[in-house]
Design a protein around this motif. Structure first.
Motif, PDB file in Angstrom:
ATOM      1  N   LEU A  10      14.898  -2.705 -52.169  1.00  0.00           N
ATOM      2  CA  LEU A  10      15.990  -2.319 -51.271  1.00  0.00           C
ATOM      3  C   LEU A  10      16.987  -1.397 -51.975  1.00  0.00           C
ATOM      4  O   LEU A  10      17.572  -0.517 -51.348  1.00  0.00           O
ATOM      5  N   GLU A  11      17.181  -1.593 -53.279  1.00  0.00           N
ATOM      6  CA  GLU A  11      18.037  -0.683 -54.048  1.00  0.00           C
ATOM      7  C   GLU A  11      17.387   0.698 -54.140  1.00  0.00           C
ATOM      8  O   GLU A  11      18.058   1.723 -54.025  1.00  0.00           O
ATOM      9  N   TRP A  12      16.069   0.700 -54.358  1.00  0.00           N
ATOM     10  CA  TRP A  12      15.312   1.957 -54.395  1.00  0.00           C
ATOM     11  C   TRP A  12      15.444   2.680 -53.058  1.00  0.00           C
ATOM     12  O   TRP A  12      15.644   3.898 -53.012  1.00  0.00           O
ATOM     13  N   SER A  19      19.160   3.554 -44.737  1.00  0.00           N
ATOM     14  CA  SER A  19      20.359   2.767 -44.450  1.00  0.00           C
ATOM     15  C   SER A  19      20.318   2.152 -43.064  1.00  0.00           C
ATOM     16  O   SER A  19      19.784   2.747 -42.129  1.00  0.00           O
ATOM     17  N   ASP A  20      20.873   0.950 -42.954  1.00  0.00           N
ATOM     18  CA  ASP A  20      21.024   0.318 -41.639  1.00  0.00           C
ATOM     19  C   ASP A  20      22.466   0.398 -41.170  1.00  0.00           C
ATOM     20  O   ASP A  20      22.871  -0.291 -40.240  1.00  0.00           O
ATOM     21  N   PRO A  27      28.383   4.181 -49.174  1.00  0.00           N
ATOM     22  CA  PRO A  27      27.595   3.824 -50.351  1.00  0.00           C
ATOM     23  C   PRO A  27      27.308   2.328 -50.400  1.00  0.00           C
ATOM     24  O   PRO A  27      28.151   1.505 -50.075  1.00  0.00           O
ATOM     25  N   SER A  28      26.085   1.976 -50.802  1.00  0.00           N
ATOM     26  CA  SER A  28      25.715   0.570 -50.906  1.00  0.00           C
ATOM     27  C   SER A  28      24.564   0.448 -51.887  1.00  0.00           C
ATOM     28  O   SER A  28      23.736   1.349 -52.019  1.00  0.00           O
ATOM     29  N   SER A  29      24.508  -0.687 -52.598  1.00  0.00           N
ATOM     30  CA  SER A  29      23.415  -0.899 -53.555  1.00  0.00           C
ATOM     31  C   SER A  29      22.131  -1.299 -52.848  1.00  0.00           C
ATOM     32  O   SER A  29      21.050  -1.243 -53.423  1.00  0.00           O
ATOM     33  N   SER A  30      22.224  -1.706 -51.579  1.00  0.00           N
ATOM     34  CA  SER A  30      21.059  -2.101 -50.796  1.00  0.00           C
ATOM     35  C   SER A  30      21.026  -1.321 -49.495  1.00  0.00           C
ATOM     36  O   SER A  30      22.079  -0.994 -48.928  1.00  0.00           O
ATOM     37  N   CYS A  31      19.826  -1.015 -49.037  1.00  0.00           N
ATOM     38  CA  CYS A  31      19.712  -0.252 -47.789  1.00  0.00           C
ATOM     39  C   CYS A  31      19.830  -1.142 -46.561  1.00  0.00           C
ATOM     40  O   CYS A  31      19.851  -0.650 -45.433  1.00  0.00           O
ATOM     41  N   LEU A  36      20.656  -5.252 -40.485  1.00  0.00           N
ATOM     42  CA  LEU A  36      19.392  -5.964 -40.645  1.00  0.00           C
ATOM     43  C   LEU A  36      19.321  -6.685 -41.986  1.00  0.00           C
ATOM     44  O   LEU A  36      20.025  -6.333 -42.929  1.00  0.00           O
ATOM     45  N   SER A  37      18.458  -7.681 -42.039  1.00  0.00           N
ATOM     46  CA  SER A  37      18.174  -8.365 -43.295  1.00  0.00           C
ATOM     47  C   SER A  37      16.715  -8.796 -43.289  1.00  0.00           C
ATOM     48  O   SER A  37      16.138  -9.062 -42.231  1.00  0.00           O
TER      49      SER A  37
END
Length: 454
Positions: A10-12, A19-20, A27-31, A36-37
């Protein structure tokens, strides 16, 4: 996928711009995390995407930029050696090209730009082309067996055509095998999404986490919802949007936080889902049962053969009942009543009785001719569930087994989970097919009672 691998993936994805969040520069370390999760849905086959908050119908829930899409052109242009090698094989299909390019990335291992994506893909799939002889025969119905055999032959032929190229590229031996080809081809078949510039489609990281739902109109949405929704004219769940150069995914209905968010990518019967995606649905409103017809029936109608079926609820299709009505008419009278039959109207009480009786008898004859009954199939499914929950051969020996399961275990190790999953899919498919025939018999019986209440 392990938790650490998922987080890394998810970081990649976030680094690639996936992005969701509706704000592209957020900016976020996870997409994932805003809409969503990743969650686990056992009833839907495992991993899927859940609503991280309440979602509204038509709302954008995921964007995957063009730079993150994996296409044949992208992989070929990034590898001059691969590009040069393809020049000697101009007859390969679009799907073969993407399959070879995918194996080429797998051959690179961790040095591939797409390694993070590749390592989270399934190691094998359950498409019909991966079924062995025993598993194909377990389908029992001739049409399904023919479909599976055709799928296997197609993959064998395409692998043989591509093998010289795989060898020329100096792939690792294991990546030139039929097993490796099945993996690459199944990845292309089951995970690619439509794009206008490549017939093979594209692999869409994170976007391929969505599980499937059959298309249904206004599912769980009220008229009030539609009035409040500014996107009611949206016809698809997802598609490539040139305006934002991204593959965009939308909520097709309202979701409450925690609900699984599903993607509808077409109308399929369970056999088609099994052929192209490697799964089937417990409740598929688009499922059908095709039955063998008299050869004369096909020549009597102008409808395509795939319109002559029995619906999931047991009701014969418009084309099927119309054709049988005309066939049940004496040949000398067919020309006079053809327009009545093809308009869907009853020709006469006697004719209707004959048509209904033919369909009933055909379904009954088919059911009695199969190697196992509906009840026996249900028992086999229970046995497979028990075997799947066993930890070793000693536990399996305590399970009451049918001849079919016993023969399967003699050919396979108890730990051959993949193979028993495919056997289960075959039995589930034939079980549902037979239930459609049984429901058709009930439907025809009710129709007779309505026509002759006395």
């Amino acid at each position: 996928m392990e938790e650490a691998n998922l987080e890394s993936f998810l970081e990649w994805g976030a680094a690639l711009g996936i992005s969701d969040s509706p704000i592209s520069d957020n900016p976020s370390s996870s997409c994932l995390g805003h809409s969503l999760s990743v969650s686990h849905f056992p009833e839907a086959g495992g991993r899927g995407l859940a609503a991280a908050r309440d979602l509204r119908k038509g709302e954008l829930v995921l964007r995957v930029p063009k730079a993150a899409l994996i296409t044949s052109d992208r992989l070929i242009n990034d590898d001059p050696m691969l590009s040069s090698a393809f020049g000697n094989y101009p007859l390969l299909s679009f799907n073969q090209i993407l399959s070879v390019a995918l194996l080429n990335e797998a051959n690179k291992g961790w040095s591939s730009s797409w390694y993070t994506y590749l390592k989270q893909l399934p190691r094998s799939y359950d498409l019909l082309a991966s079924f062995d002889r025993f598993e194909i025969e377990a389908l029992q119905i001739d049409d399904a067996i023919w479909t599976a055999e055709k799928a296997v032959r197609k993959e064998e032929k395409e692998w043989e055509e591509a093998t010289p190229l795989l060898c020329e590229l100096n792939f690792k031996i294991r990546l030139t095998t039929f097993k490796a080809w099945l993996w690459a081809s199944a990845t292309v078949s089951s995970r690619t999404m439509h794009i206008p510039w490549d017939s093979a489609g594209c692999l869409c990281p994170v976007g391929d986490f969505f599980n499937y739902a059959p298309p249904q109109e206004n599912l769980n949405n009220s008229k009030e919802d539609d009035l409040l929704d500014g996107n009611t004219d949206r016809l698809t769940d997802a598609g490539f949007d040139e305006a934002v150069a991204s593959y965009c995914f939308y909520a097709k209905r309202n979701y409450v936080k925690g609900d699984q968010v599903l993607l509808s990518y077409g109308t399929y019967t369970n056999l088609e889902l099994l052929e192209h995606y490697g799964f089937l649905l417990q409740e598929n409103p688009n499922d059908k049962a095709f039955i063998p017809l008299e050869s004369e029936m096909y020549s009597l109608c102008s409808w395509p053969k795939d319109s002559l079926y029995i619906s999931k609820n047991g009701k014969p299709s418009f084309a099927l009942i119309s054709t049988v009505r005309l066939w049940a008419t004496p040949e000398r009278n067919r020309r006079l009543v053809k327009h009545i039959a093809f308009s869907g109207q009853v020709i006469s009480e006697e004719n209707e009785g004959a048509a209904i009786e033919w369909i009933t008898n055909k379904c009954r004859d088919l059911l009695t001719g199969f190697p196992s009954s509906i009840e026996e199939d249900a028992l086999v499914l229970c046995m497979i569930d028990e075997i799947e929950n066993c930890s070793g051969e000693r536990e399996v020996s305590n399970v009451l087994l049918s001849d079919e399961i016993r023969n399967f275990l003699e050919r396979n190790n108890v730990r051959a989970r993949r193979s028993i999953c495919r056997l289960k899919l075959a039995v589930e498919w034939r079980y549902r097919y037979k239930n459609i025939l049984s429901d058709c018999i009930s439907y025809c019986s009710c129709t007779r009672m309505l026509d002759n209440p006395t």
